[in-house]
Design a protein around this motif. Structure first.
Motif, PDB file in Angstrom:
ATOM      1  N   ASP A   1       0.809  -1.218   0.000  1.00  0.00           N
ATOM      2  CA  ASP A   1       0.000   0.000   0.000  1.00  0.00           C
ATOM      3  C   ASP A   1       0.842   1.267   0.000  1.00  0.00           C
ATOM      4  O   ASP A   1       0.303   2.371   0.128  1.00  0.00           O
ATOM      5  N   GLY A   2       2.166   1.120  -0.147  1.00  0.00           N
ATOM      6  CA  GLY A   2       3.042   2.282  -0.277  1.00  0.00           C
ATOM      7  C   GLY A   2       3.737   2.703   1.001  1.00  0.00           C
ATOM      8  O   GLY A   2       4.534   3.648   0.977  1.00  0.00           O
ATOM      9  N   ARG A   3       3.520   2.028   2.099  1.00  0.00           N
ATOM     10  CA  ARG A   3       4.168   2.401   3.353  1.00  0.00           C
ATOM     11  C   ARG A   3       5.577   1.806   3.436  1.00  0.00           C
ATOM     12  O   ARG A   3       5.830   0.700   2.969  1.00  0.00           O
ATOM     13  N   LEU A   4       6.466   2.559   4.046  1.00  0.00           N
ATOM     14  CA  LEU A   4       7.846   2.141   4.258  1.00  0.00           C
ATOM     15  C   LEU A   4       8.208   2.413   5.714  1.00  0.00           C
ATOM     16  O   LEU A   4       8.105   3.548   6.183  1.00  0.00           O
ATOM     17  N   ASN A   5       8.606   1.360   6.421  1.00  0.00           N
ATOM     18  CA  ASN A   5       9.004   1.480   7.823  1.00  0.00           C
ATOM     19  C   ASN A   5      10.463   1.080   7.964  1.00  0.00           C
ATOM     20  O   ASN A   5      10.908   0.093   7.361  1.00  0.00           O
ATOM     21  N   ALA A   6      11.189   1.839   8.764  1.00  0.00           N
ATOM     22  CA  ALA A   6      12.616   1.569   8.963  1.00  0.00           C
ATOM     23  C   ALA A   6      12.986   1.836  10.414  1.00  0.00           C
ATOM     24  O   ALA A   6      12.467   2.773  11.039  1.00  0.00           O
TER      25      ALA A   6
ATOM     26  N   ILE B   1       7.213   6.271   6.179  1.00  0.00           N
ATOM     27  CA  ILE B   1       6.909   7.095   5.000  1.00  0.00           C
ATOM     28  C   ILE B   1       5.663   6.524   4.334  1.00  0.00           C
ATOM     29  O   ILE B   1       5.580   5.319   4.069  1.00  0.00           O
ATOM     30  N   THR B   2       4.683   7.379   4.074  1.00  0.00           N
ATOM     31  CA  THR B   2       3.426   6.964   3.457  1.00  0.00           C
ATOM     32  C   THR B   2       3.125   7.854   2.260  1.00  0.00           C
ATOM     33  O   THR B   2       3.728   8.933   2.084  1.00  0.00           O
TER      34      THR B   2
ATOM     35  N   PRO C   1      -0.257  12.700   2.541  1.00  0.00           N
ATOM     36  CA  PRO C   1       0.492  13.859   3.044  1.00  0.00           C
ATOM     37  C   PRO C   1       0.285  14.049   4.543  1.00  0.00           C
ATOM     38  O   PRO C   1      -0.778  13.732   5.089  1.00  0.00           O
ATOM     39  N   HIS C   2       1.342  14.546   5.206  1.00  0.00           N
ATOM     40  CA  HIS C   2       1.338  14.872   6.634  1.00  0.00           C
ATOM     41  C   HIS C   2       1.210  13.642   7.535  1.00  0.00           C
ATOM     42  O   HIS C   2       0.935  13.785   8.726  1.00  0.00           O
ATOM     43  N   PHE C   3       1.408  12.446   6.978  1.00  0.00           N
ATOM     44  CA  PHE C   3       1.348  11.242   7.800  1.00  0.00           C
ATOM     45  C   PHE C   3       2.713  10.576   7.940  1.00  0.00           C
ATOM     46  O   PHE C   3       2.837   9.603   8.684  1.00  0.00           O
ATOM     47  N   SER C   4       3.714  11.045   7.264  1.00  0.00           N
ATOM     48  CA  SER C   4       5.065  10.498   7.408  1.00  0.00           C
ATOM     49  C   SER C   4       5.679  10.995   8.710  1.00  0.00           C
ATOM     50  O   SER C   4       5.474  12.143   9.115  1.00  0.00           O
ATOM     51  N   GLN C   5       6.426  10.107   9.367  1.00  0.00           N
ATOM     52  CA  GLN C   5       6.992  10.431  10.671  1.00  0.00           C
ATOM     53  C   GLN C   5       8.444   9.992  10.732  1.00  0.00           C
ATOM     54  O   GLN C   5       8.857   9.046  10.053  1.00  0.00           O
ATOM     55  N   GLY C   6       9.193  10.688  11.572  1.00  0.00           N
ATOM     56  CA  GLY C   6      10.582  10.341  11.816  1.00  0.00           C
ATOM     57  C   GLY C   6      10.972  10.724  13.226  1.00  0.00           C
ATOM     58  O   GLY C   6      10.485  11.735  13.765  1.00  0.00           O
ATOM     59  N   MET C   7      11.827   9.922  13.853  1.00  0.00           N
ATOM     60  CA  MET C   7      12.210  10.162  15.239  1.00  0.00           C
ATOM     61  C   MET C   7      13.653   9.738  15.455  1.00  0.00           C
ATOM     62  O   MET C   7      14.085   8.688  14.983  1.00  0.00           O
ATOM     63  N   PHE C   8      14.408  10.589  16.182  1.00  0.00           N
ATOM     64  CA  PHE C   8      15.775  10.300  16.591  1.00  0.00           C
ATOM     65  C   PHE C   8      15.814  10.225  18.112  1.00  0.00           C
ATOM     66  O   PHE C   8      15.333  11.143  18.786  1.00  0.00           O
ATOM     67  N   ASN C   9      16.386   9.138  18.631  1.00  0.00           N
ATOM     68  CA  ASN C   9      16.527   8.968  20.076  1.00  0.00           C
ATOM     69  C   ASN C   9      17.988   8.747  20.427  1.00  0.00           C
ATOM     70  O   ASN C   9      18.683   7.946  19.776  1.00  0.00           O
ATOM     71  N   PHE C  10      18.438   9.437  21.466  1.00  0.00           N
ATOM     72  CA  PHE C  10      19.767   9.219  22.033  1.00  0.00           C
ATOM     73  C   PHE C  10      19.565   8.695  23.459  1.00  0.00           C
ATOM     74  O   PHE C  10      19.084   9.428  24.332  1.00  0.00           O
TER      75      PHE C  10
END
Length: 322
Positions: free
Chosen positions: A126-131, A149-150, A153-162
């Motif tokens: 369905d076009g979604r990409l998870n990493a 990534i979808t 629009p406005h539904f793609s998310q990204g997060m950095f954790n330390f």
């Protein structure tokens, strides 16, 4: 001149017969309390995993429909996975709340696991990409990256954790899209009690918040409490009845909506299967069964019944590979 017999020393007592024990007075053992070394406390669990034991029983991976998962290891570090799902998806409806729409998708995944590096990727039809990326920068500092990534629009998310793991504490700093910034810290104050706090700022919506958490655990039980500035209070308790049986309960109160929810769950591990389930105050009953058919082959049954909404969900699946 008197006789010397009256002044002679008395003869020693005869020895006890052979084979008979001599009774000794019982020793009085002094009870000494074990002193707590506050400079050598254990490291607590991560802040986001504060309720992990309760979630294991109360939040199983329920699904509706058919699921088939296959994982093939190419070598010790690299493996490929294939997943097929056929079921239904709930879509919000202005008239009846939610409606179920039939859906199906195929998912391809690749995994790379190393002592210092972990790479996980998923691509759906369905076009979604998870990493997901996890890399140990040092023995105590870890970098985690999650992305979704979808096509919408406005539904793609990204997060950095330390994540930093200390001797008796953990700290985490987060950065995400939509100008999200967060940090949390948890500290062991006794061998069984740990306290923590978190803050976040969502610049896109101009919102901020703060939360506090407490965790008390022993070999037989785990009790947690969390309070957030949004008006949410969450409590959980897990009792380990035996090595194979655990009972869990939780309580959640939302001050903004005045909603109160409580649930009770169980986790039963047998020789060939694992059974988990829950019952909550909203009239929802759920069960999740994992049966091991053979080495690397598992059969899954999922069921959830919401008596109040008259919503019934049943699913079964098969997983092949470890």
């Amino acid at each position: 001149m008197g006789s010397s017999v009256g002044h002679a020393a008395a003869p020693p007592p005869p020895p006890p017969p052979v084979g008979l024990a001599v009774a000794l007075p019982p020793k009085v053992e002094e009870k000494s309390e074990k002193k707590v070394d506050y400079l050598n406390l254990p490291c607590p669990v991560p802040f986001e995993e504060n309720q992990r034991e309760a979630l294991m029983s109360l939040k199983p991976e329920l699904f509706e429909g058919l699921r088939f998962d296959f994982t093939k290891g190419l070598n010790q570090k690299f493996s490929l996975s294939h997943s097929v799902f056929m079921g239904s998806m709930e879509v919000p409806s202005p008239s009846s709340g939610t409606i179920k729409v039939p859906t199906a998708h195929y998912e391809f995944g690749a995994n790379f696991l190393d002592p210092k590096l972990m790479l996980i990727g998923r691509v759906l039809t369905d076009g979604r990409l998870n990493a997901r990326v996890k890399y140990d920068l040092t023995d105590n500092l870890t970098l985690k990256i999650t992305a979704q990534i979808t096509n919408e629009p406005h539904f793609s998310q990204g997060m950095f954790n330390f994540d930093y793991k200390g001797k008796d504490f953990r700290a985490q700093y987060q950065m995400g899209n939509n100008a999200f910034y967060g940090a949390n810290y948890i500290q062991s104050v006794t061998p069984h009690l740990s306290l923590g706090s978190e803050v976040f700022w969502l610049g896109h919506q101009r919102k901020s918040g703060i939360g506090f958490a407490a965790r008390y655990n022993t070999d037989k039980m785990v009790a947690t409490a969390q309070v957030a500035s949004a008006g949410i209070v969450a409590l959980s308790y897990v009792q380990k009845v035996s090595e194979k049986v655990s009972l869990a309960s939780d309580f959640m109160y939302n001050h903004m909506t005045r909603d109160v929810t409580s649930s009770f769950g169980y986790d039963y591990i047998l020789r060939q299967c694992r059974l988990r389930g829950k019952l909550d105050s909203n009239g929802c009953v759920a069960a999740f069964l994992e049966e091991r058919l053979n080495m690397g082959v598992n059969f899954i049954l999922s069921a959830e019944i919401d008596h109040r909404k008259k919503d019934y969900k049943f699913g079964f699946g098969v997983t092949v590979g470890e």
